[in-house]
Scaffold this active site. Sequence first.
Site, mmCIF file in Angstrom:
data_model
loop_
_atom_site.group_PDB
_atom_site.id
_atom_site.type_symbol
_atom_site.label_atom_id
_atom_site.label_comp_id
_atom_site.label_asym_id
_atom_site.label_seq_id
_atom_site.Cartn_x
_atom_site.Cartn_y
_atom_site.Cartn_z
ATOM 1 N N ASP B 104 -45.809 30.348 68.600
ATOM 2 C CA ASP B 104 -44.747 29.815 69.450
ATOM 3 C C ASP B 104 -44.072 30.929 70.252
ATOM 4 O O ASP B 104 -43.887 30.821 71.445
ATOM 5 C CB ASP B 104 -43.725 29.037 68.617
ATOM 6 C CG ASP B 104 -43.255 29.806 67.387
ATOM 7 O OD1 ASP B 104 -43.812 30.896 67.108
ATOM 8 O OD2 ASP B 104 -42.336 29.337 66.701
ATOM 9 N N ASP B 107 -41.610 38.197 69.492
ATOM 10 C CA ASP B 107 -40.541 39.121 69.910
ATOM 11 C C ASP B 107 -40.793 40.514 69.331
ATOM 12 O O ASP B 107 -41.330 41.358 70.018
ATOM 13 C CB ASP B 107 -39.137 38.581 69.646
ATOM 14 C CG ASP B 107 -38.897 38.162 68.210
ATOM 15 O OD1 ASP B 107 -39.792 38.342 67.375
ATOM 16 O OD2 ASP B 107 -37.802 37.672 67.934
#
Lengths: 149, 185
Positions: B104, B107
């Site tokens: 998804d 980071d």
Amino acid sequence: MTTSPRFAHASEAELARILDYYKVAWQYEPHVFPIRWNPDGVVVESFAPDFYLPELEMYVELTTLKQSLVRKKNRKLRHLRELYPMLRIKLFYARDFRALLLKYGRLDAAASLIGIDGQPPPRRSGLEEGGPGAAKPDLSPGVVAPAID
Amino acid sequence: MPVAALEKDVAEILIDEATLQAKVAELGAAISADYVDRQVTLVSVLKGALPFMADLMRSITLPLRIDLMEVSSYGGATETSGQVRILKDLSSSIEGKHVLIVEDIIDTGLTLNYLSEYLRGKDPASLRICALLDKPARRLVEIDIAYRGFLIPDRFVIGYGLDYDEIYRNLPYIGVLRPEVYGGE
């Protein structure tokens, strides 16, 4: 798990735990880079990034002080990058670290780790081995300097 | 709680539903073209990637296999001795298979770096990554993303599988959470 060094700030210990968790090898302040010399060629200012990640060949500097207090560190980091352009260094500001802790649901930790001064730095000679793959500080000849940040 | 009640906590819609679906279709078409002569196994990471996985697999026009994994997060670790644990491992062997990890959001890259190494150890024929969202501002580990949906700014996003405290996953868009919800500035 190897013995952790004495970290200068609790936020550094938290980052070390995160790196351990994800099995990323790290060394704590293994290298000191001189960034300013007096006219006689004596080093008067140096910079020791908090972490070196050997597998990624990257340094990480963690500054959890309030933004208004990080100007000095920004200046030193800019100077470091000018002098050593080949270094890969990632600066984590307080907001970055706070966001990281938020991502892991550790807001309680964020509140106690951010926006405060660190404890007095430990004696460099007292550093012990760090996390996975950690090595003793590699202080090459001529790069040890008195003013360490 | 009805979804409408969640929306009051959304400061801004970053990527609306139509834009999301168009991008997923675009990614599916690219993957279909690239794997036309190979069978791909999509490996998704619970829980956040579930909606993306469900939409992406339906946009791929080739025979494919899917598998699901779940790994523990640092936030659930006990004090100092914790390491990533595989909460749910693959159901089938990926040895010799062409694997595409469906994520998804990336980071720091820490979880995906761990997962990639873990899966490489199972000797797949190839291993690539498809990520819907890429938030590079806090990247610690460089990740080679073969298929990227959107580059997003360094903000706390929710919806389309992404949660805060396990809520908001069912919003049909990517939104920015109001900072006051999590005590932010």
